[in-house]
Design an enzyme around this catalytic site. Structure first.
Site, mmCIF file in Angstrom:
data_model
loop_
_atom_site.group_PDB
_atom_site.id
_atom_site.type_symbol
_atom_site.label_atom_id
_atom_site.label_comp_id
_atom_site.label_asym_id
_atom_site.label_seq_id
_atom_site.Cartn_x
_atom_site.Cartn_y
_atom_site.Cartn_z
ATOM 1 N N MET A 68 0.846 -1.204 0.000
ATOM 2 C CA MET A 68 0.000 0.000 0.000
ATOM 3 C C MET A 68 0.878 1.249 0.000
ATOM 4 O O MET A 68 1.613 1.501 0.965
ATOM 5 C CB MET A 68 -0.919 0.013 1.234
ATOM 6 C CG MET A 68 -2.005 -1.041 1.188
ATOM 7 S SD MET A 68 -3.023 -1.012 2.659
ATOM 8 C CE MET A 68 -1.990 -1.818 3.864
ATOM 9 N N VAL A 69 0.797 2.006 -1.085
ATOM 10 C CA VAL A 69 1.541 3.264 -1.185
ATOM 11 C C VAL A 69 1.138 4.159 -0.016
ATOM 12 O O VAL A 69 -0.055 4.270 0.305
ATOM 13 C CB VAL A 69 1.223 3.958 -2.526
ATOM 14 C CG1 VAL A 69 1.659 5.398 -2.530
ATOM 15 C CG2 VAL A 69 1.888 3.199 -3.673
ATOM 16 N N CYS A 87 -2.111 -1.807 -10.439
ATOM 17 C CA CYS A 87 -2.481 -0.418 -10.117
ATOM 18 C C CYS A 87 -3.315 0.188 -11.256
ATOM 19 O O CYS A 87 -2.859 0.254 -12.408
ATOM 20 C CB CYS A 87 -1.226 0.425 -9.869
ATOM 21 S SG CYS A 87 -1.658 2.099 -9.392
ATOM 22 N N HIS A 133 -6.277 -10.017 -7.588
ATOM 23 C CA HIS A 133 -7.275 -9.096 -7.039
ATOM 24 C C HIS A 133 -8.515 -9.283 -7.915
ATOM 25 O O HIS A 133 -8.467 -8.951 -9.112
ATOM 26 C CB HIS A 133 -6.716 -7.664 -7.086
ATOM 27 C CG HIS A 133 -7.670 -6.632 -6.599
ATOM 28 N ND1 HIS A 133 -7.431 -5.282 -6.682
ATOM 29 C CD2 HIS A 133 -8.884 -6.744 -6.003
ATOM 30 C CE1 HIS A 133 -8.444 -4.620 -6.171
ATOM 31 N NE2 HIS A 133 -9.345 -5.477 -5.755
HETATM 32 C C1 LIG Z 1 -3.984 3.139 0.471
HETATM 33 C C2 LIG Z 1 -3.802 2.062 -0.564
HETATM 34 C C3 LIG Z 1 -2.602 1.963 -1.225
HETATM 35 C C4 LIG Z 1 -2.404 0.945 -2.168
HETATM 36 N N1 LIG Z 1 -1.172 0.804 -2.754
HETATM 37 C C5 LIG Z 1 -0.920 -0.302 -3.520
HETATM 38 C C6 LIG Z 1 0.399 -0.613 -3.940
HETATM 39 O O1 LIG Z 1 1.361 0.085 -3.616
HETATM 40 N N2 LIG Z 1 0.583 -1.720 -4.715
HETATM 41 C C7 LIG Z 1 -0.459 -2.548 -5.067
HETATM 42 O O2 LIG Z 1 -0.232 -3.561 -5.747
HETATM 43 N N3 LIG Z 1 -1.707 -2.275 -4.655
HETATM 44 C C8 LIG Z 1 -1.968 -1.198 -3.879
HETATM 45 N N4 LIG Z 1 -3.224 -0.966 -3.395
HETATM 46 C C9 LIG Z 1 -4.293 -1.916 -3.742
HETATM 47 C C10 LIG Z 1 -4.374 -2.996 -2.663
HETATM 48 O O3 LIG Z 1 -3.148 -3.685 -2.529
HETATM 49 C C11 LIG Z 1 -5.489 -3.986 -2.955
HETATM 50 O O4 LIG Z 1 -5.190 -4.665 -4.143
HETATM 51 C C12 LIG Z 1 -6.853 -3.313 -3.092
HETATM 52 O O5 LIG Z 1 -7.029 -2.295 -2.144
HETATM 53 C C13 LIG Z 1 -7.958 -4.349 -2.899
HETATM 54 O O6 LIG Z 1 -7.875 -4.947 -1.641
HETATM 55 P P1 LIG Z 1 -8.916 -4.630 -0.474
HETATM 56 O O7 LIG Z 1 -10.274 -4.951 -1.018
HETATM 57 O O8 LIG Z 1 -8.515 -5.512 0.660
HETATM 58 O O9 LIG Z 1 -8.797 -3.170 -0.142
HETATM 59 C C14 LIG Z 1 -3.452 0.042 -2.469
HETATM 60 C C15 LIG Z 1 -4.671 0.169 -1.804
HETATM 61 C C16 LIG Z 1 -4.851 1.157 -0.857
HETATM 62 C C17 LIG Z 1 -6.178 1.247 -0.138
#
Ligand SMILES: Cc1cc2nc3c(=O)[nH]c(=O)nc-3n(C[C@H](O)[C@H](O)[C@H](O)COP(=O)(O)O)c2cc1C
Length: 460
Positions: free
Chosen positions: A18-19, A100, A167
């Site tokens: 997560m960035v 992304c 995902h």
């Molecule tokens: C704040 C934030 C930052 C994220 N940064 C990245 C990242 O750096 N690399 C990545 O592959 N996905 C990133 N994602 C996507 C998540 O890894 C994930 O694939 C997506 O949020 C779906 O998962 P969830 O339903 O559990 O939120 C980010 C998501 C959030 C909310």
């Protein structure tokens, strides 16, 4: 499967990359609450190769921060290999971000915007898997076409990917259109490939984890938003928000990170409490907070406000606090945040579009622009400009491109060209505050000092 079982320790509870959010302090907090594998935030492979300061901050880790996967984005096999080689001693695997969907990834041509460039992806994955000593993993989104999703996963597997995260949303499912992840695609991919598979999407509580593994037969699940709103998600607990918040602030004291990350985490931990209109002042205070002292004061204040209800000394009546009546748990407890369904958003935009009072925005040439762009243009117009700067800017151009010249640039260049020059010729530019030469010298000095004292702690 040996990689997942032996190297990673068969993790089922995984915190997503997560960035601005999966930094060292947050990873340690999550691990303390049951996370078994963590990822760094996505790192830009080309900046990682060029900038020692970026690299040092990105690789911040410690002995307890294991197992760790470092994630990169990029679109060039050579650069990504160079980045992976610089990172391989600090992690168990290198992950490639192919998921992304943001505009910045579109501009930079990485993440989910590479999902149709299979030759390029084959080249990147096979170059890295042959050239790096740790396994290469990938994180992808699904296509609407199930068959294509399966072929995509198989292609990555045969190119050398050792573990895949799927995902279960398409790249169009983002922001207000996020919606539900489709586990049936994850299950179909599981049946089609042999490497370990991680499912991502729809994990909001511990029951979701068990249901997902049962339904899809994946090796583990990954959570992003669920973990941010409730870092104890993998323990199946809902602690009062001040508990993880105070632990996290203690970790940041030891492993510092930008204050914007801290603010972002606190906003999510206290999301439901700060959504109460009566707490608007605290919301504003947190938005303006900038020091660890400020953050601790706000968290302590919130604790004092709600601990009497938490300990049952006073009775909490959800009906007295606007905005909390639909919550299943009291608002001070960490709990997931439910986005409204995309249908609701689509309905709303359809109504807006039909609404004859809807405002249309245009730039000075009469071209239609978004409300966001309009606001930006108005902000720029309000900025006080120094007349002499304006005059010099309108006259002078960068000597290498058509961009305006940086007014204090030592090399008479725009910022981008100046940065490129400084990187290739090992220079500093005081005017642009680009300190490539100084940083490289400092990095050399410190690495010499480190090797002299032999006091380096690496995470391998
Ligand atoms: C704040 C934030 C930052 C994220 N940064 C990245 C990242 O750096 N690399 C990545 O592959 N996905 C990133 N994602 C996507 C998540 O890894 C994930 O694939 C997506 O949020 C779906 O998962 P969830 O339903 O559990 O939120 C980010 C998501 C959030 C909310």
């Amino acid at each position: 499967m040996n990689f997942w079982k032996e190297t990673l320790g068969a993790p089922t509870k995984i915190v997503a990359p997560m960035v601005d959010a999966s930094e060292l302090a947050w990873r340690l907090l999550s691990r303390g609450y049951g996370a078994q594998l963590c990822y760094t935030p996505m790192l830009h492979s080309s900046i990682f190769c060029k900038d020692p300061k970026y690299r040092k901050e990105a690789l911040a880790s410690c002995a307890e921060d294991k197992p760790l996967i470092v994630q990169f984005c990029g679109n060039d096999a050579k650069t990504m290999l160079e980045a992976a080689l610089l990172a391989e001693d600090y992690c168990c695997a290198i992950d490639i971000n192919l998921g992304c969907p943001q505009a910045i990834a579109k501009r930079g041509n990485y993440g989910a915007f590479l999902e149709d460039k299979w030759n390029l992806l084959q080249d990147i994955v096979s170059t890295l898997s042959k050239g790096v000593k740790v396994p290469i993993t990938c994180k992808i989104r699904i296509f609407a076409d199930l068959d294509k999703t399966i072929r995509y996963a198989k292609m990555l597997e045969s190119a050398g990917c050792s573990m895949l995260t799927v995902h279960g949303r398409t790249k169009e499912q983002k922001g207000p259109l996020t919606g539900i992840a489709d586990w049936s695609y994850v299950k179909a991919v599981r049946n089609a490939i042999k490497i370990p598979l991680i499912s991502n999407g729809n994990i909001q509580c511990i029951q979701d984890l068990n249901r997902c593994i049962e339904e899809t037969q994946v090796q583990g699940v990954m959570s992003a938003e669920g973990n941010l709103y409730n870092p104890a998600i993998f323990l199946g607990e809902n602690p009062p928000a001040w508990e993880p918040a105070l632990k996290y602030l203690d970790l940041v004291d030891i492993y510092p990170c930008p204050t914007s990350f801290v603010r972002g985490h606190l906003f999510k931990l206290f999301h439901h409490v700060l959504a109460i209109p009566n707490n608007n002042n605290l919301r504003i205070q947190l938005g303006a907070a900038n020091t660890m002292g400020d953050f601790k004061k706000i968290v302590t204040h919130l604790r004092e406000m709600y601990i009497c209800y938490h300990e049952g000394r006073e009775k909490w009546d959800p009906m007295t606090e606007e905005g909390t009546e639909n919550l299943i748990l009291p608002p001070w407890l960490c709990q997931s945040y439910m986005r409204s369904p995309p249908e609701e958003h689509l309905q709303k935009t359809a109504v807006d579009n039909c609404n004859e009072h809807k405002r249309h925005y245009e730039d000075s040439d009469g071209n239609p622009i978004s409300r966001k762009r309009m606001k930006k243009l108005r902000r720029i117009a309000r900025r006080p400009e120094k007349p002499e700067m304006l005059a010099s800017r309108s006259l002078e151009r960068c000597s290498l491109c058509a961009n305006p010249l940086g007014s204090k640039c030592e090399y008479k260049l725009c910022k981008k060209c100046c940065k490129d020059k400084c990187f290739t010729e090992n220079l500093d530019c005081e005017g642009h505050r680009i300190l490539v030469k100084t940083r490289r010298e400092m990095a050399q000095y410190f690495s010499k000092k480190r090797s002299d004292t032999d006091a380096v702690t690496c995470v391998s």
